[in-house]
Design a protein around this motif. Sequence first.
Motif, short mmCIF file in Angstrom:
data_model
loop_
_atom_site.label_atom_id
_atom_site.label_comp_id
_atom_site.label_asym_id
_atom_site.label_seq_id
_atom_site.Cartn_x
_atom_site.Cartn_y
_atom_site.Cartn_z
N PHE A 102 0.80 -1.21 0.00
CA PHE A 102 0.00 0.00 0.00
C PHE A 102 0.85 1.27 0.00
CE2 PHE A 102 -2.61 -3.39 1.73
CZ PHE A 102 -3.72 -3.29 0.92
N TYR A 103 2.08 1.19 0.49
CA TYR A 103 2.95 2.37 0.43
C TYR A 103 3.19 2.77 -1.03
CZ TYR A 103 3.98 2.02 5.41
OH TYR A 103 3.87 2.00 6.78
N GLY A 104 3.51 1.79 -1.86
CA GLY A 104 3.70 2.08 -3.28
C GLY A 104 2.41 2.50 -3.95
N TYR A 105 1.33 1.87 -3.56
CA TYR A 105 0.02 2.15 -4.14
C TYR A 105 -0.40 3.59 -3.85
CZ TYR A 105 -5.02 1.48 -4.96
OH TYR A 105 -6.32 1.59 -5.39
N VAL A 106 -0.15 4.06 -2.63
CA VAL A 106 -0.62 5.37 -2.20
C VAL A 106 0.11 6.50 -2.92
CG1 VAL A 106 -0.52 6.96 -0.25
CG2 VAL A 106 -1.55 4.72 0.04
N ILE A 107 1.42 6.43 -3.04
CA ILE A 107 2.18 7.60 -3.51
C ILE A 107 1.97 7.88 -5.00
CG2 ILE A 107 3.94 7.30 -1.74
CD1 ILE A 107 5.80 6.20 -3.88
N THR A 108 1.39 6.94 -5.74
CA THR A 108 1.16 7.16 -7.17
C THR A 108 -0.25 7.66 -7.48
OG1 THR A 108 0.65 4.81 -7.39
CG2 THR A 108 2.88 5.51 -7.96
N GLN A 109 -1.12 7.75 -6.48
CA GLN A 109 -2.52 8.09 -6.73
C GLN A 109 -2.69 9.48 -7.35
OE1 GLN A 109 -5.47 6.03 -5.87
NE2 GLN A 109 -3.76 4.65 -6.12
N ILE A 110 -2.25 10.50 -6.65
CA ILE A 110 -2.47 11.88 -7.11
C ILE A 110 -1.67 12.18 -8.38
CG2 ILE A 110 -2.19 14.32 -6.50
CD1 ILE A 110 -2.94 13.58 -3.64
N PRO A 111 -0.39 11.78 -8.48
CA PRO A 111 0.31 12.01 -9.75
C PRO A 111 -0.40 11.40 -10.95
CG PRO A 111 1.88 11.41 -8.04
CD PRO A 111 0.52 11.23 -7.45
N PHE A 112 -0.87 10.16 -10.82
CA PHE A 112 -1.57 9.54 -11.94
C PHE A 112 -2.92 10.18 -12.19
CE2 PHE A 112 1.28 5.73 -11.48
CZ PHE A 112 1.77 5.77 -12.78
N GLY A 113 -3.59 10.68 -11.15
CA GLY A 113 -4.84 11.39 -11.35
C GLY A 113 -4.64 12.65 -12.18
N MET A 114 -3.56 13.37 -11.92
CA MET A 114 -3.26 14.59 -12.68
C MET A 114 -2.79 14.27 -14.10
SD MET A 114 -1.44 16.81 -9.65
CE MET A 114 -1.44 18.35 -10.57
N LEU A 115 -1.94 13.23 -14.22
CA LEU A 115 -1.44 12.84 -15.54
C LEU A 115 -2.57 12.31 -16.42
CD1 LEU A 115 1.89 11.11 -14.46
CD2 LEU A 115 1.69 13.22 -15.80
N ALA A 116 -3.48 11.55 -15.82
CA ALA A 116 -4.62 11.02 -16.59
C ALA A 116 -5.50 12.14 -17.10
CB ALA A 116 -5.43 10.06 -15.72
N LYS A 117 -5.65 13.22 -16.31
CA LYS A 117 -6.44 14.37 -16.74
C LYS A 117 -5.79 15.04 -17.95
CE LYS A 117 -9.55 17.65 -16.40
NZ LYS A 117 -9.20 18.31 -17.66
N PHE A 415 -9.35 12.96 -11.02
CA PHE A 415 -8.47 13.66 -10.08
C PHE A 415 -9.04 13.62 -8.67
CE2 PHE A 415 -7.29 17.67 -7.92
CZ PHE A 415 -5.94 17.40 -7.77
N LEU A 416 -10.37 13.82 -8.56
CA LEU A 416 -11.00 13.77 -7.24
C LEU A 416 -10.83 12.37 -6.62
CD1 LEU A 416 -12.42 16.37 -6.32
CD2 LEU A 416 -14.58 15.13 -6.44
N MET A 417 -11.01 11.34 -7.44
CA MET A 417 -10.82 9.98 -6.94
C MET A 417 -9.37 9.74 -6.53
SD MET A 417 -11.74 6.99 -6.09
CE MET A 417 -13.30 6.32 -6.68
N ALA A 418 -8.43 10.34 -7.26
CA ALA A 418 -7.02 10.19 -6.89
C ALA A 418 -6.76 10.73 -5.49
CB ALA A 418 -6.13 10.90 -7.91
N ILE A 419 -7.34 11.88 -5.18
CA ILE A 419 -7.14 12.48 -3.86
C ILE A 419 -7.77 11.62 -2.77
CG2 ILE A 419 -7.60 14.47 -2.40
CD1 ILE A 419 -7.69 16.19 -4.91
N THR A 420 -9.05 11.25 -2.96
CA THR A 420 -9.73 10.50 -1.91
C THR A 420 -9.16 9.09 -1.77
OG1 THR A 420 -11.51 9.66 -3.35
CG2 THR A 420 -11.84 11.81 -2.32
N ASN A 421 -8.78 8.47 -2.89
CA ASN A 421 -8.25 7.12 -2.82
C ASN A 421 -6.86 7.10 -2.19
OD1 ASN A 421 -8.92 4.36 -3.41
ND2 ASN A 421 -7.28 4.36 -4.92
N CYS A 422 -6.06 8.13 -2.47
CA CYS A 422 -4.74 8.25 -1.84
C CYS A 422 -4.89 8.37 -0.33
CB CYS A 422 -4.00 9.46 -2.41
SG CYS A 422 -2.43 9.82 -1.58
N SER A 423 -5.75 9.28 0.10
CA SER A 423 -5.97 9.49 1.53
C SER A 423 -6.56 8.24 2.18
CB SER A 423 -6.90 10.68 1.75
OG SER A 423 -6.39 11.84 1.13
N ALA A 424 -7.49 7.60 1.47
CA ALA A 424 -8.14 6.41 2.01
C ALA A 424 -7.14 5.27 2.18
CB ALA A 424 -9.27 5.97 1.09
#
Length: 515
Positions: A102-117, A415-424
Amino acid sequence: MTSKEQIMASEEKDLDKPTGLLQTRFFVTFMLFLGMANAYVMRTNMSVAIVAMVNHTAINDGHEDVMDDECPDANYTEVDHGQDGEFAWNSALQGYILSSFFYGYVITQIPFGMLAKKYGALRFLGYGMLINSVFAFLVPVAAREGGVWGLCVVRFIQGLGEGPIVPCTHALLAKWIPPNERSRMGAAVYAGAQFGTIISMPLSGLLAEYGFDGGWPSIFYVFGAVGTIWSIAFIIWVYEDPSSHPSIDEREKKYINTSLWGTTEVKSPPIPFKGIFKSLPFYAILLAHMGHNYGYETLMTELPTYMKQVLRFSLKSNGLLSSLPYLAMWIFSMGISVVADWMISSKRFNHTQTRKVMNSIGQYGPGLALVAASYTGCNRVLTLAILTVGVGLNGGIYSGFKINHLDLTPRFAGFLMAITNCSANLAGLLAPIAAGNLINNQPTIAQWQKVFFIAAAIYIIAGTFFNIFGSGERQYWDNPDNDVRDNNVLESQTHVSSQEDSTRRRIPAAITANQ
């Protein structure tokens, strides 16, 4: 229902909706479902494998046994007397191994949310899952040659690869699924999590006992191969949106695009950070997501261990029985999503009311079930039945907060999912660590009761906050009309500024001429 929602619903009803099952958006939904299933297979297979990997006799640390002796063996045909594996890892170390992914999973959430946008979601999702799948083949050698920390590194890299799965899936759903199909299609995709768990747990248990290369390594070889095949197929056969698909039926393309964007041109404005971070409905989703992940990860990563240490089921029964709650959640989530879409389309409930009703079922249900399960003692049948019902009710979240991002902001849902999923998932990181340290070589019913109470309290608090502050309406900061107005204001300001500059230039010239 607001007047704007009624207009949108009326427009969707009047659209020429294509019929039949062989439609492109259904195929995209199916592939995303399989991708979510693969992702959760990669997450859950370690929770079953680690039971077979650990040498329970070697880690007793002076205690008579790491098993709990409160529950008798009598009258149960599939009693586990403690199969021993290769590694002397105590409960605390096991918690760190389970959380390393989950450490690896978490740190890529927001960057990929922004890149996907900015660049599209498809490739990030496909290649990320390919990395995840390929590194699954390295888990056995990492554990045997690198020990705890070598295994943690490989699982961390797997987590990095899986990082894009949720934000990119949300971004693709926002481009492919019309609003009146969101509950069903969203639930169908995210129910892949339960399907993956259902497949992973019993099959992992069987492979651990009867598989090749010592049993447990075959878990990672088999699922790694399946994930690799899916990743390649996804990259080849799925497209970013209906407009870029070369063979989609024109009628379906028009139906999707008109449902999502109307007749206006699709715009891609900058992410409205200020509007998002001032939005209470956004924080309602955020807290609901965090509460869900803590409770869900507690069950997902620790339930097989609870089955073995307290209820004394064998490794084979462990995998099968541990999957029952997720089978219930899969079935319930699919059924309740149809009810949710009916509540909206019938106009008996608006989006806000529907999301809150569904989310209450999905978070209060498992919270109360965890409390009840804490008092069932050694009654194996009752404990498993309560946990199955509770986790099953958790399926309501897929028509609750989980799809609510698309209601608030179709254009920025990824992007919103990236933020909430990262925090979650940061909250989810704490679950196996907290459980491991609470239980550490004391797997009594009383200690497990603490684990369940904490998860139950978090579920209920998060669900209540969502009911108070949640919303199902599109937010002002994602209103396309504001894009036009902002552009007009900008052009007007530019025109006025030019006139002022021109006036300022003429005044000195007039003064000079008069002199």
